[in-house]
Each structure stands twice: as structure tokens, then as C-alpha cells.
Design an enzyme around this catalytic site. Sequence first.
Site, short mmCIF file in Angstrom:
data_model
loop_
_atom_site.label_atom_id
_atom_site.label_comp_id
_atom_site.label_asym_id
_atom_site.label_seq_id
_atom_site.Cartn_x
_atom_site.Cartn_y
_atom_site.Cartn_z
N HIS A 78 0.82 -1.22 0.00
CA HIS A 78 0.00 0.00 0.00
C HIS A 78 0.85 1.27 0.00
O HIS A 78 1.28 1.74 1.05
CB HIS A 78 -0.89 -0.03 1.25
CG HIS A 78 -2.02 0.93 1.22
ND1 HIS A 78 -3.27 0.61 1.68
CD2 HIS A 78 -2.12 2.21 0.78
CE1 HIS A 78 -4.08 1.64 1.53
NE2 HIS A 78 -3.39 2.64 1.00
N ASN A 112 -5.02 6.33 -6.91
CA ASN A 112 -5.56 7.70 -6.82
C ASN A 112 -4.56 8.75 -7.28
O ASN A 112 -4.23 9.69 -6.56
CB ASN A 112 -6.10 8.01 -5.42
CG ASN A 112 -5.05 7.90 -4.33
OD1 ASN A 112 -4.00 7.29 -4.52
ND2 ASN A 112 -5.33 8.49 -3.18
N ASP A 170 -8.95 2.81 -3.29
CA ASP A 170 -8.33 3.32 -2.07
C ASP A 170 -8.16 4.85 -2.08
O ASP A 170 -7.82 5.46 -3.07
CB ASP A 170 -6.96 2.69 -1.84
CG ASP A 170 -6.36 3.21 -0.55
OD1 ASP A 170 -6.89 2.86 0.51
OD2 ASP A 170 -5.41 4.02 -0.61
N ASP A 323 0.93 2.55 3.74
CA ASP A 323 0.03 3.64 3.33
C ASP A 323 0.83 4.93 3.15
O ASP A 323 0.39 6.02 3.55
CB ASP A 323 -1.13 3.83 4.32
CG ASP A 323 -2.27 4.63 3.68
OD1 ASP A 323 -2.16 5.01 2.50
OD2 ASP A 323 -3.28 4.88 4.37
N HIS A 327 2.55 14.28 0.98
CA HIS A 327 1.81 15.52 0.74
C HIS A 327 2.78 16.69 0.80
O HIS A 327 3.74 16.67 1.58
CB HIS A 327 0.71 15.72 1.79
CG HIS A 327 -0.46 14.81 1.59
ND1 HIS A 327 -1.32 14.92 0.53
CD2 HIS A 327 -0.90 13.75 2.31
CE1 HIS A 327 -2.25 13.96 0.61
NE2 HIS A 327 -2.01 13.23 1.68
#
Length: 444
Positions: A78, A112, A170, A323, A327
Site C-alpha cells: 500500500h 488515486n 483506495d 500507506d 503531501h
Amino acid sequence: MRLLIKGGRVIDPVHNVDDILDILIEGGKIIWISKVGDSSQFTVNSKGKKSVNSQPSTVDRVLDAKGLVVCPGFIDLHAHLREPGREDEETIATGTQAAARGGFTAVCAMPNTDPINDNQSVTEFILDKAKREGLVHVFPVGALSKGQKGEELAEIGDLYKAGCLAISDDGRPVMNAELMRHAMEYASMFNMQVISHCEDLNLSRDGVMHEGLVSTELGLRGVPAAAEEVMVARDLILAEMTGARLHLAHVSAAGSVRLIREAKARGVRITAEVTPHHLVLTEETVRGFNTNAKMNPPLRSAADREALWEGLHDGTIDAIATDHAPHALAEKDVEFDYAPFGIIGLETAVGIVLTVLVGKGALSLSEAIARFSTNPARILGLNNKGHLGVGADADLTILDLKREWRVDVSGFSSKSRNSPFDGWHLRGMPVLTLVEGKVVWEAQ
Ligand code: DOR
């Protein structure tokens, strides 16, 4: 090119091995494993000197692994690599550099991106980039629905043909249960994994942290554990109904662990992952309003965290996944309510798990290796990875359990810096990562 990894403590949960061994690699595969001592037959190749032995006897490089732990390569189920679309936050090149440095030999890239990976051309772009610029294997995860809008199925067959091993929306849940059912039915036709981001948007709406005493004290809107649990329950029912292979992403709540445990006991074909941050942090971390404590699902209560430890130990939870969600600094450097969800994790995951879980005896070293390597390989159906048998891919992670280090995000390979672990002192570190026999990371 023949590489000998000499004298390391080799741990292979599949073959139940924990022994001091030599591993010989050639052509990207493991070709020989032997007890230390037998390796006296190997001599470093001095310019084409022929071997006199029928067994492999010449090598081009010897890596001394004495005092180190040699494991099957770690696979992150992930990660968000952000390319295409947000190359300011991460690229396939920098994301795979971060992976290599973190001890991962493969990463699953979540869909995404911008554009979303819901069609063959985006999957092909990712695979092509990964081939040219990636340091580790990249397994693209295709979107489950077109545009991840949750309205219409993506072309699942096309995504499979292009190279996706799994589908997922996801980042967003699939709110429509009928669509999820059909996704599971289609995915089953190709034996693909369906990865579910379990969240009921009506229950989580506008929430920014776990709903509980801390959210009340801080005046922040909460996301109840039930927002995850009701969707876990729904997806378990659908997996049982369709017989699909369901994998539950970033499980964070005690109720989810209980539901998964019960479903597994009934024989439902499901697997689940947990992130290092949900294993070691709680809602208390949000008290400083540090936006690096904001992720989805949110950091939960101490009781939830305890249930995750138990679930990981007893095998209810199969894998540890990062995960990794990079950002931009400017986007995170705002009021808690407005910051995006997510933190980077590729370069800290292994150190955190070794220090906190293995260090405290909550997980044996072999169990940790299985959850980083063997089980993710099994979940993805990669028979040549996740173990160290002769003939397996020479994807290896080498750990120094005694190495003490301080997390310093300023030196990370990732393009982003949004980690709540900056400054943490850790014990245990991936010091060498090999992909198909090539060294892609070697610590100084
Ligand atoms: O915290 C998160 N960040 N959770 C997700 O599900 C998505 C991810 C992201 O893409 O930033």
C-alpha cells in the site's frame, strides 16, 4: 554476475529457516543456499578464472552479512507514488528510492493518481516509468470504479491484462454495495485481489480525527470506529457471498479485528493489513494539532491499538503496509481541519516495527518478516517472492538489528517530509536491499 551473501542469519518463514547460511545469487535468482563452511568452495572470480568444481565455485562479489539478518524482500502492499499528476509530492523514481532505502523490494502503487489509474494506458505508463526509473518492483493497483467515483466499474479485464494484480478505490470507499459485489465477481474471474478502503462516508463525514474523548476535548469533528467497522462487516459478507479474494486496507479499529477474526474462522477468503502508525500511535498524538497526525483512517484509541497488536500476532492481520501518502509541505502546514490526510512511511516502517513491536516482544522477528514479506507475496500471488528457496527471485532485505539511528526526514529519499516520526530514535534498520540480485540500497 555471481553474488555471494556470506554468513548472515537467514530467516525464511516459508521454509522455517533461521540459521547462519550463505546465499548465492546469479541471473536475478537464488541459485544456491548452503551452511556456512560449505562456502569455502567459493572463490572470488579473478578475471575469468574457471571453476574446477561442479558446484558453483566462483563469485564476482562477496557481501559479508555477518551479524546481519537476511530476509526475503519486503513488499509494501500500500503506497501512493503520486505519479502521474503530483510529481511535486512524489515520483515513481523518488518513491522507489524511498522504498529501497526502507528495505522494500516491491511496492503496490495505489490508483488515486491524476489521472486515476482506471485504464490500461495509465497502468502502462506506470509500468514503463517503473521499468526505466524505478529502483524496486512496482505493482500498479487499478481503480475499481471509473474515476474512483464509485458509480461504474472500471475496465477490470483491461487493467488485469495491462498488469494490475489488484483493484481498489483506495483513498475513497465504495459506498454502493451492489457495485462492490460486481467488482468482486469480475475480479474473481481474473483471480485479482479486491482491496477495500473501509469507510462509511455518512458516518465519517467531515471528521478529521478519531471520535472519542480527545476529539471532544480538542473540539475537532470525529470519525467513529463504526465508520470502518460497518464497511468491514459489509465487505466480509460480500466476500463470503461472491467467494472473491478480499484484502482489507489499513485496518485501525478493534471491532474490525474482531470481525476479520470471526470471518477467517468461518473460512472466508480474506486478508488484512495494518500500518506502522496505527500500531504505535494513538489519538493522543493529535493533541499537539500536528497535521502529521492526521490520516485516514485516523489514529485510534489505545484499546484499538492493543487489538491491532493482538490481531497482528495471532495472524488475523496478515501484513504490515505503509500507506505511504506524501503531501506537499504547504498543504500540510495549515490548520488541522484543512490539512490533507496521510503521512509518508516507506523509510520508517521497518525501523518502527523492529523497535517498538519486535523490540517489546509483541512480535517475533520471524513473524515480523512474514508480515512484511511472505504474506504480502502470498496476497499478491507472487510465488517466486516472499521466500528464499533455490530458484526464487533474488529480492532480499538485509537488516542490522543493533543499528541505532535517528529519523531525520530532511535526509529522506521521498520528496515529501510529512512524517510524525521525525526525530524518533530507533534500533534496527534495513542496511541493504537487493532487487533481482542488484544492490539498490546500501547503508553507510
Ligand atoms: O491518509 C490517507 N492518505 N488515507 C488514504 O486513504 C489516502 C491517502 C492519500 O492518498 O493521501
